[in-house]
Design a protein around this motif. Structure first.
Motif, PDB file in Angstrom:
ATOM      1  N   PHE A 104       0.823  -1.210   0.000  1.00 25.58           N
ATOM      2  CA  PHE A 104       0.000   0.000   0.000  1.00 25.58           C
ATOM      3  C   PHE A 104       0.858   1.262   0.000  1.00 25.58           C
ATOM      4  N   THR A 105       1.911   1.277   0.828  1.00 27.12           N
ATOM      5  CA  THR A 105       2.747   2.468   0.941  1.00 27.12           C
ATOM      6  C   THR A 105       3.478   2.778  -0.361  1.00 27.12           C
ATOM      7  N   ILE A 106       3.636   1.781  -1.218  1.00 31.52           N
ATOM      8  CA  ILE A 106       4.251   2.003  -2.530  1.00 31.52           C
ATOM      9  C   ILE A 106       3.180   2.313  -3.578  1.00 31.52           C
ATOM     10  N   ALA A 107       2.082   1.549  -3.546  1.00 34.03           N
ATOM     11  CA  ALA A 107       1.053   1.648  -4.583  1.00 34.03           C
ATOM     12  C   ALA A 107       0.343   2.997  -4.593  1.00 34.03           C
ATOM     13  N   ILE A 108       0.219   3.649  -3.428  1.00 37.59           N
ATOM     14  CA  ILE A 108      -0.489   4.941  -3.423  1.00 37.59           C
ATOM     15  C   ILE A 108       0.364   6.055  -4.039  1.00 37.59           C
ATOM     16  N   GLN A 109       1.600   5.713  -4.410  1.00 36.06           N
ATOM     17  CA  GLN A 109       2.408   6.678  -5.149  1.00 36.06           C
ATOM     18  C   GLN A 109       1.787   6.982  -6.513  1.00 36.06           C
ATOM     19  N   LEU A 110       0.965   6.062  -7.017  1.00 39.28           N
ATOM     20  CA  LEU A 110       0.305   6.296  -8.303  1.00 39.28           C
ATOM     21  C   LEU A 110      -0.570   7.544  -8.252  1.00 39.28           C
ATOM     22  N   GLY A 111      -1.220   7.762  -7.118  1.00 41.01           N
ATOM     23  CA  GLY A 111      -2.033   8.961  -6.958  1.00 41.01           C
ATOM     24  C   GLY A 111      -1.167  10.210  -7.015  1.00 41.01           C
ATOM     25  N   ALA A 112       0.002  10.135  -6.361  1.00 42.79           N
ATOM     26  CA  ALA A 112       0.927  11.268  -6.378  1.00 42.79           C
ATOM     27  C   ALA A 112       1.450  11.512  -7.799  1.00 42.79           C
ATOM     28  N   ILE A 113       1.737  10.436  -8.529  1.00 38.28           N
ATOM     29  CA  ILE A 113       2.193  10.556  -9.916  1.00 38.28           C
ATOM     30  C   ILE A 113       1.168  11.318 -10.749  1.00 38.28           C
ATOM     31  N   LEU A 114      -0.088  10.956 -10.589  1.00 44.92           N
ATOM     32  CA  LEU A 114      -1.154  11.582 -11.365  1.00 44.92           C
ATOM     33  C   LEU A 114      -1.221  13.078 -11.099  1.00 44.92           C
ATOM     34  N   SER A 115      -0.922  13.487  -9.879  1.00 41.85           N
ATOM     35  CA  SER A 115      -0.965  14.917  -9.561  1.00 41.85           C
ATOM     36  C   SER A 115       0.067  15.692 -10.382  1.00 41.85           C
ATOM     37  N   VAL A 116       1.238  15.093 -10.599  1.00 42.20           N
ATOM     38  CA  VAL A 116       2.274  15.746 -11.417  1.00 42.20           C
ATOM     39  C   VAL A 116       1.803  15.869 -12.861  1.00 42.20           C
ATOM     40  N   ILE A 117       1.234  14.783 -13.384  1.00 45.76           N
ATOM     41  CA  ILE A 117       0.771  14.784 -14.778  1.00 45.76           C
ATOM     42  C   ILE A 117      -0.335  15.813 -14.988  1.00 45.76           C
ATOM     43  N   VAL A 118      -1.232  15.935 -14.013  1.00 46.92           N
ATOM     44  CA  VAL A 118      -2.330  16.896 -14.129  1.00 46.92           C
ATOM     45  C   VAL A 118      -1.824  18.330 -14.051  1.00 46.92           C
ATOM     46  N   LEU A 119      -0.944  18.605 -13.093  1.00 49.44           N
ATOM     47  CA  LEU A 119      -0.443  19.966 -12.897  1.00 49.44           C
ATOM     48  C   LEU A 119       0.462  20.429 -14.037  1.00 49.44           C
ATOM     49  N   TYR A 120       1.208  19.497 -14.607  1.00 44.85           N
ATOM     50  CA  TYR A 120       2.173  19.851 -15.650  1.00 44.85           C
ATOM     51  C   TYR A 120       1.842  19.155 -16.968  1.00 44.85           C
ATOM     52  N   TYR A 121       0.581  18.989 -17.258  1.00 42.43           N
ATOM     53  CA  TYR A 121       0.171  18.198 -18.415  1.00 42.43           C
ATOM     54  C   TYR A 121       0.728  18.737 -19.735  1.00 42.43           C
ATOM     55  N   LYS A 122       0.903  20.058 -19.827  1.00 42.76           N
ATOM     56  CA  LYS A 122       1.430  20.632 -21.063  1.00 42.76           C
ATOM     57  C   LYS A 122       2.849  20.159 -21.343  1.00 42.76           C
ATOM     58  N   ARG A 123       3.635  19.970 -20.271  1.00 44.61           N
ATOM     59  CA  ARG A 123       5.020  19.518 -20.441  1.00 44.61           C
ATOM     60  C   ARG A 123       5.060  18.111 -21.024  1.00 44.61           C
ATOM     61  N   PHE A 124       4.082  17.301 -20.680  1.00 43.13           N
ATOM     62  CA  PHE A 124       4.078  15.901 -21.104  1.00 43.13           C
ATOM     63  C   PHE A 124       3.608  15.731 -22.552  1.00 43.13           C
ATOM     64  N   PHE A 125       3.208  16.824 -23.171  1.00 47.82           N
ATOM     65  CA  PHE A 125       2.780  16.762 -24.572  1.00 47.82           C
ATOM     66  C   PHE A 125       3.580  17.731 -25.442  1.00 47.82           C
ATOM     67  N   ARG A 126       4.718  18.169 -24.922  1.00 47.00           N
ATOM     68  CA  ARG A 126       5.477  19.207 -25.619  1.00 47.00           C
ATOM     69  C   ARG A 126       6.437  18.646 -26.656  1.00 47.00           C
ATOM     70  N   SER A 127       7.262  17.636 -26.281  1.00 50.35           N
ATOM     71  CA  SER A 127       8.271  17.126 -27.205  1.00 50.35           C
ATOM     72  C   SER A 127       8.737  15.734 -26.812  1.00 50.35           C
ATOM     73  N   VAL A 128       9.262  15.025 -27.789  1.00 51.08           N
ATOM     74  CA  VAL A 128       9.823  13.694 -27.546  1.00 51.08           C
ATOM     75  C   VAL A 128      11.083  13.808 -26.708  1.00 51.08           C
ATOM     76  N   ASN A 129      11.822  14.898 -26.890  1.00 45.77           N
ATOM     77  CA  ASN A 129      13.066  15.090 -26.149  1.00 45.77           C
ATOM     78  C   ASN A 129      12.842  15.098 -24.642  1.00 45.77           C
TER      79      ASN A 129
END
Length: 264
Positions: A45-70
């Motif tokens: 559980f203490t490892i698996a709930i990191q997925l929720g934290a990961i999603l927060s980064v993707i949501v907050l910085y979603y533009k960065r994740f669609f900017r470039s392959v580099n």
């Protein structure tokens, strides 16, 4: 493990995952204090709930994740050292995860380092992720390997690593957030695989607890990231250093006075 345990651990994960204070260390101490650290599901559980934290980064910085392959190439390059050392040292890392004293020592030592980081690296030349080169990304990746020792803090190791490579505090912190995505996803996948390999299966109740934990971790991490960046830009790392020294010192004193802080 009950719902109260889930809420407490998820809040701790969300608050500490992206701060330089060690989320793993805090959850080791919290689960030990609640008397549930021996449960295989709790360890997962203490490892698996990191997925929720990961999603927060993707949501907050979603533009960065669609900017470039580099952008993704940099993350892969930075992730490689942790992937290699994580596989080679898996058993040793698991053993260290069961030691609250290790957490106390690394929190204390890391706190001392954070007191001086702002003075050591006060001439940044890289202000944005786009300016980070592949060699720099790789070097930051090696710093991340230090965080395999519980209590070091993945965030602290990668931010300090970034600042040592002339990144500004904000640029180093944001790249640390981005690097958390592949790193934490891989750690969660590995833990899930080991859980099933050992013959464990999720009950319906455990699936619900995981879902609740991830939702709470996501919400709290969103707030923590926004607050941390603002605080970091204005104040730097000294407060986190003092906090780590205080918490680590308390753990060490408790251990030296004869109390057993070992999880197992």
């Amino acid at each position: 493990m009950n719902l109260i345990h889930v809420i407490i651990l998820a809040i701790i994960e969300g608050l500490t995952e992206f701060l330089p204070v060690s989320s793993t260390g805090h959850m080791i101490i919290a689960s030990s204090a609640m008397g549930i650290a021996n449960d295989p599901f709790v360890k997962l559980f203490t490892i698996a709930i990191q997925l929720g934290a990961i999603l927060s980064v993707i949501v907050l910085y979603y533009k960065r994740f669609f900017r470039s392959v580099n952008f993704y190439i940099k993350l892969i390059v930075a992730f490689i050292p942790a992937a290699i050392f994580g596989l080679l040292l898996a058993k040793r890392i698991d053993a260290l995860l069961e030691s609250a004293l290790t957490v106390g020592i690394t929190l204390f030592v890391g706190g001392i380092i954070l007191l001086f980081v702002d003075k050591w690296f006060n001439n940044p030349r890289v202000e944005k992720e786009e300016q980070i080169s592949l060699p720099t990304a790789l070097k930051i990746g090696f710093f991340q390997c230090i965080a395999m020792i519980p209590g070091v803090s993945r965030s602290a190791a990668t931010i300090v690593g970034g600042m040592s490579q002339k990144l500004s505090r904000t640029a180093a912190a944001e790249f640390s957030f981005f690097l958390a995505v592949p790193t934490m996803f891989a750690a969660t996948a590995k833990k899930l695989y080991d859980f099933y390999k050992e013959g464990h299966k999720f009950t319906g109740e455990e699936i619900k607890l995981l879902a609740v934990g991830n939702v709470i971790a996501f919400i709290v991490a969103m707030l923590a990231i926004k607050t941390f960046i603002t605080f970091l830009e204005k104040k730097g790392f000294r407060l986190f250093g003092f906090y780590r020294i205080l918490v680590g010192g308390i753990i060490i004193v408790i251990y030296l006075t004869g109390h057993n802080l070992e999880v197992i």
